[in-house]
Design a protein around this motif. Structure first.
Motif, mmCIF file in Angstrom:
data_model
loop_
_atom_site.group_PDB
_atom_site.id
_atom_site.type_symbol
_atom_site.label_atom_id
_atom_site.label_comp_id
_atom_site.label_asym_id
_atom_site.label_seq_id
_atom_site.Cartn_x
_atom_site.Cartn_y
_atom_site.Cartn_z
ATOM 1 N N THR A 18 103.213 60.529 -2.305
ATOM 2 C CA THR A 18 102.314 59.437 -2.667
ATOM 3 C C THR A 18 103.113 58.141 -2.807
ATOM 4 N N GLY A 19 102.444 57.027 -2.518
ATOM 5 C CA GLY A 19 103.115 55.732 -2.605
ATOM 6 C C GLY A 19 104.230 55.590 -1.578
ATOM 7 N N ALA A 20 104.066 56.252 -0.430
ATOM 8 C CA ALA A 20 105.169 56.280 0.545
ATOM 9 C C ALA A 20 105.051 55.215 1.628
ATOM 10 N N ALA A 42 100.838 59.299 1.748
ATOM 11 C CA ALA A 42 99.578 59.027 1.045
ATOM 12 C C ALA A 42 99.726 57.747 0.236
ATOM 13 N N ASP A 43 98.865 56.787 0.489
ATOM 14 C CA ASP A 43 99.022 55.503 -0.196
ATOM 15 C C ASP A 43 97.677 54.780 -0.268
ATOM 16 N N LEU A 44 97.572 53.942 -1.286
ATOM 17 C CA LEU A 44 96.458 53.006 -1.419
ATOM 18 C C LEU A 44 96.397 52.106 -0.184
ATOM 19 N N MET A 68 94.749 57.131 0.055
ATOM 20 C CA MET A 68 94.608 57.805 -1.234
ATOM 21 C C MET A 68 94.898 56.866 -2.400
ATOM 22 N N ASP A 69 93.890 56.673 -3.238
ATOM 23 C CA ASP A 69 94.138 56.071 -4.545
ATOM 24 C C ASP A 69 94.357 57.252 -5.485
ATOM 25 N N VAL A 70 95.566 57.394 -6.002
ATOM 26 C CA VAL A 70 95.893 58.611 -6.761
ATOM 27 C C VAL A 70 95.117 58.720 -8.072
ATOM 28 N N THR A 71 94.454 57.652 -8.484
ATOM 29 C CA THR A 71 93.663 57.719 -9.728
ATOM 30 C C THR A 71 92.247 58.234 -9.457
ATOM 31 N N ASP A 72 91.909 58.422 -8.191
ATOM 32 C CA ASP A 72 90.536 58.777 -7.823
ATOM 33 C C ASP A 72 90.478 60.259 -7.427
ATOM 34 N N ASN A 96 104.886 60.024 -6.458
ATOM 35 C CA ASN A 96 105.782 58.868 -6.517
ATOM 36 C C ASN A 96 105.058 57.539 -6.719
ATOM 37 N N ALA A 97 103.769 57.465 -6.388
ATOM 38 C CA ALA A 97 103.061 56.173 -6.464
ATOM 39 C C ALA A 97 103.196 55.583 -7.858
ATOM 40 N N GLY A 98 103.463 54.287 -7.926
ATOM 41 C CA GLY A 98 103.600 53.678 -9.241
ATOM 42 C C GLY A 98 103.624 52.171 -9.181
ATOM 43 N N MET A 147 108.349 61.299 -9.645
ATOM 44 C CA MET A 147 109.228 60.137 -9.718
ATOM 45 C C MET A 147 109.137 59.576 -11.128
ATOM 46 N N GLY A 148 110.106 59.993 -11.945
ATOM 47 C CA GLY A 148 110.219 59.433 -13.288
ATOM 48 C C GLY A 148 111.042 58.160 -13.208
ATOM 49 N N SER A 149 111.912 57.964 -14.179
ATOM 50 C CA SER A 149 112.714 56.743 -14.263
ATOM 51 C C SER A 149 113.718 56.946 -15.386
ATOM 52 N N PRO A 192 115.364 57.504 -11.587
ATOM 53 C CA PRO A 192 116.255 56.461 -11.056
ATOM 54 C C PRO A 192 116.448 55.294 -12.019
ATOM 55 N N GLY A 193 117.619 54.661 -11.883
ATOM 56 C CA GLY A 193 117.815 53.336 -12.483
ATOM 57 C C GLY A 193 117.134 52.313 -11.587
ATOM 58 N N PHE A 194 117.516 51.035 -11.738
ATOM 59 C CA PHE A 194 116.859 49.998 -10.943
ATOM 60 C C PHE A 194 117.206 50.122 -9.463
ATOM 61 N N THR A 197 113.384 47.494 -4.795
ATOM 62 C CA THR A 197 112.169 47.636 -3.983
ATOM 63 C C THR A 197 111.209 46.511 -4.377
ATOM 64 N N PRO A 198 110.052 46.396 -3.675
ATOM 65 C CA PRO A 198 109.079 45.372 -4.073
ATOM 66 C C PRO A 198 108.687 45.466 -5.551
ATOM 67 N N LEU A 199 108.647 46.681 -6.102
ATOM 68 C CA LEU A 199 108.284 46.851 -7.515
ATOM 69 C C LEU A 199 109.254 46.111 -8.427
ATOM 70 N N VAL A 200 110.532 46.136 -8.065
ATOM 71 C CA VAL A 200 111.558 45.467 -8.878
ATOM 72 C C VAL A 200 111.639 43.976 -8.549
ATOM 73 N N GLU A 201 111.512 43.629 -7.274
ATOM 74 C CA GLU A 201 111.557 42.204 -6.893
ATOM 75 C C GLU A 201 110.495 41.418 -7.662
HETATM 76 P P1 NAD Z 1 106.990 50.053 -4.334
HETATM 77 O O1 NAD Z 1 106.157 48.989 -4.931
HETATM 78 O O2 NAD Z 1 107.960 49.725 -3.257
HETATM 79 O O3 NAD Z 1 106.056 51.233 -3.790
HETATM 80 C C1 NAD Z 1 104.988 51.746 -4.551
HETATM 81 C C2 NAD Z 1 103.916 52.268 -3.613
HETATM 82 O O4 NAD Z 1 102.886 52.861 -4.432
HETATM 83 C C3 NAD Z 1 103.233 51.157 -2.782
HETATM 84 O O5 NAD Z 1 103.210 51.546 -1.413
HETATM 85 C C4 NAD Z 1 101.822 51.081 -3.356
HETATM 86 O O6 NAD Z 1 100.825 50.748 -2.392
HETATM 87 C C5 NAD Z 1 101.631 52.504 -3.864
HETATM 88 N N1 NAD Z 1 100.582 52.609 -4.893
HETATM 89 C C6 NAD Z 1 100.392 51.813 -5.967
HETATM 90 N N2 NAD Z 1 99.291 52.198 -6.636
HETATM 91 C C7 NAD Z 1 98.805 53.286 -5.974
HETATM 92 C C8 NAD Z 1 97.686 54.128 -6.169
HETATM 93 N N3 NAD Z 1 96.831 53.943 -7.200
HETATM 94 N N4 NAD Z 1 97.468 55.137 -5.297
HETATM 95 C C9 NAD Z 1 98.308 55.328 -4.238
HETATM 96 N N5 NAD Z 1 99.366 54.552 -3.995
HETATM 97 C C10 NAD Z 1 99.608 53.546 -4.857
HETATM 98 O O7 NAD Z 1 107.729 50.747 -5.578
HETATM 99 P P2 NAD Z 1 108.980 51.738 -5.692
HETATM 100 O O8 NAD Z 1 110.041 51.011 -6.418
HETATM 101 O O9 NAD Z 1 109.282 52.395 -4.416
HETATM 102 O O10 NAD Z 1 108.383 52.771 -6.731
HETATM 103 C C11 NAD Z 1 108.063 54.108 -6.407
HETATM 104 C C12 NAD Z 1 108.153 54.949 -7.686
HETATM 105 O O11 NAD Z 1 109.490 54.905 -8.163
HETATM 106 C C13 NAD Z 1 107.266 54.453 -8.830
HETATM 107 O O12 NAD Z 1 106.700 55.563 -9.498
HETATM 108 C C14 NAD Z 1 108.237 53.750 -9.731
HETATM 109 O O13 NAD Z 1 107.813 53.729 -11.067
HETATM 110 C C15 NAD Z 1 109.466 54.617 -9.548
HETATM 111 N N6 NAD Z 1 110.717 53.970 -9.918
HETATM 112 C C16 NAD Z 1 111.103 52.811 -9.320
HETATM 113 C C17 NAD Z 1 112.303 52.230 -9.729
HETATM 114 C C18 NAD Z 1 112.797 50.959 -9.120
HETATM 115 O O14 NAD Z 1 113.719 50.362 -9.698
HETATM 116 N N7 NAD Z 1 112.245 50.493 -8.015
HETATM 117 C C19 NAD Z 1 113.078 52.827 -10.723
HETATM 118 C C20 NAD Z 1 112.645 54.013 -11.303
HETATM 119 C C21 NAD Z 1 111.469 54.572 -10.894
#
Ligand code: NAD
Length: 267
Positions: A18-20, A42-44, A68-72, A96-98, A147-149, A192-194, A197-201
């Motif tokens: 998920t979230g890939a 699987a991704d939104l 896929m919206d993983v909350t649905d 992994n979605a987050g 995917m924790g943290s 993972p640590g930081f 990715t777009p989530l961190v940017e």
């Molecule tokens: P990202 O923003 O690059 O990717 C996240 C993906 O999740 C996106 O493609 C987005 O469309 C998808 N998504 C969001 N909401 C969704 C939903 N409701 N249903 C389905 N898909 C959904 O982020 P990332 O950094 O690759 O993060 C992936 C995972 O890793 C997350 O769980 C995040 O908490 C975890 N994580 C990230 C970091 C980091 O520093 N980047 C560190 C520790 C953990």
């Protein structure tokens, strides 16, 4: 480093990630395909998911995009059923979605709190349930990776719902490890640590604003301050750990959470 075993660690296994469409999940998809797996992205963001699947298919791998919206609940069940129709089995789930949300507790809205918990926890539960039903029925078992943290173990200010949800995943993982054992299902958490990715940017300017410091200082003095070498963890580092969990041959490695963070957090 891992080249000696390349191409066969996950031969013919089917994996839902998920979230890939982006970041860490996308890297894991590519890494699993290199080891012989077929992957469902699987991704939104269906366009993004299809783009990753197309990239993989062009390289000769098996992949499909799944909306896929993983909350649905209905979308998760339908998406998992679609993967079963196309690939005929599910061996690995990477939940992994987050998203992230930056706010001090006193300013946090209930809607933002609920949204974050829904994506991380409802999403993990719903995808786990749907995949376990297939893994149990197949008699082959499987593996669940959450995917924790570092925030599954440690707290930071401004991230209350994220820290809460990531701690919660460890509880879910331990239950799945205990219930799944009789069916040959293992469950583990990657922390993972930081990772840049777009989530961190997105959160670098947000944290700079909230903390009243520069973006460079957010990176140096907040994100990487406690690491042993001032380095970001990479998507490839996380994918390597995902491969270890996915390919491990027995229940000896289950119910665990492993930190990959350049020593930011040491357990
Ligand atoms: P990202 O923003 O690059 O990717 C996240 C993906 O999740 C996106 O493609 C987005 O469309 C998808 N998504 C969001 N909401 C969704 C939903 N409701 N249903 C389905 N898909 C959904 O982020 P990332 O950094 O690759 O993060 C992936 C995972 O890793 C997350 O769980 C995040 O908490 C975890 N994580 C990230 C970091 C980091 O520093 N980047 C560190 C520790 C953990």
């Amino acid at each position: 480093m891992r080249k000696a075993h390349a191409k066969d660690r996950l031969r013919d296994r089917v994996d839902i990630i998920t979230g890939a469409a982006s970041g860490i999940g996308k890297e894991i998809a590519h890494a699993f395909v290199r080891e012989g797996a077929k992957v469902a992205i699987a991704d939104l963001n269906l366009d993004g998911a299809n783009a990753v699947a197309d990239e993989i298919a062009k390289g000769g791998g098996g992949a499909m995009g799944v909306a896929m919206d993983v909350t649905d609940e209905a979308q998760v069940d339908a998406g998992v059923a679609e993967v079963m129709r196309k690939f005929g089995r599910i061996d690995i789930l990477v939940s992994n979605a987050g998203i992230q949300h930056i706010d001090p507790v006193v300013d946090l809205s209930l809607a933002d709190w609920r949204k974050l918990l829904a994506i991380h926890l409802d999403g993990a539960f719903l995808t786990t349930r749907a995949c376990l039903r297939n893994m149990y029925a197949s008699g082959r078992g499987g593996t669940v990776i959450y995917m924790g943290s570092v925030h599954s173990k440690e707290a930071s200010p401004l991230k209350a719902p994220y820290v809460t949800a990531k701690h919660g995943l460890i509880g879910l993982c331990k239950v799945v490890a205990k219930e799944g054992a009789a069916h040959g299902v293992r469950a583990n958490v990657i922390c993972p640590g930081f990772v840049r990715t777009p989530l961190v940017e997105k959160q670098i300017p947000e944290q700079a604003r909230e903390l009243g410091i520069s973006e460079a200082d957010v990176v140096k003095k907040v994100m990487l301050k406690e690491t042993v070498d001032g380095e970001f963890t990479t998507t490839a580092d996380v994918a390597e750990l995902a491969l270890l969990f996915a390919g491990f041959p027995s229940n000896a490695l289950t119910g665990q959470s492993v930190v990959v963070s350049h020593g930011w957090f040491m357990q």
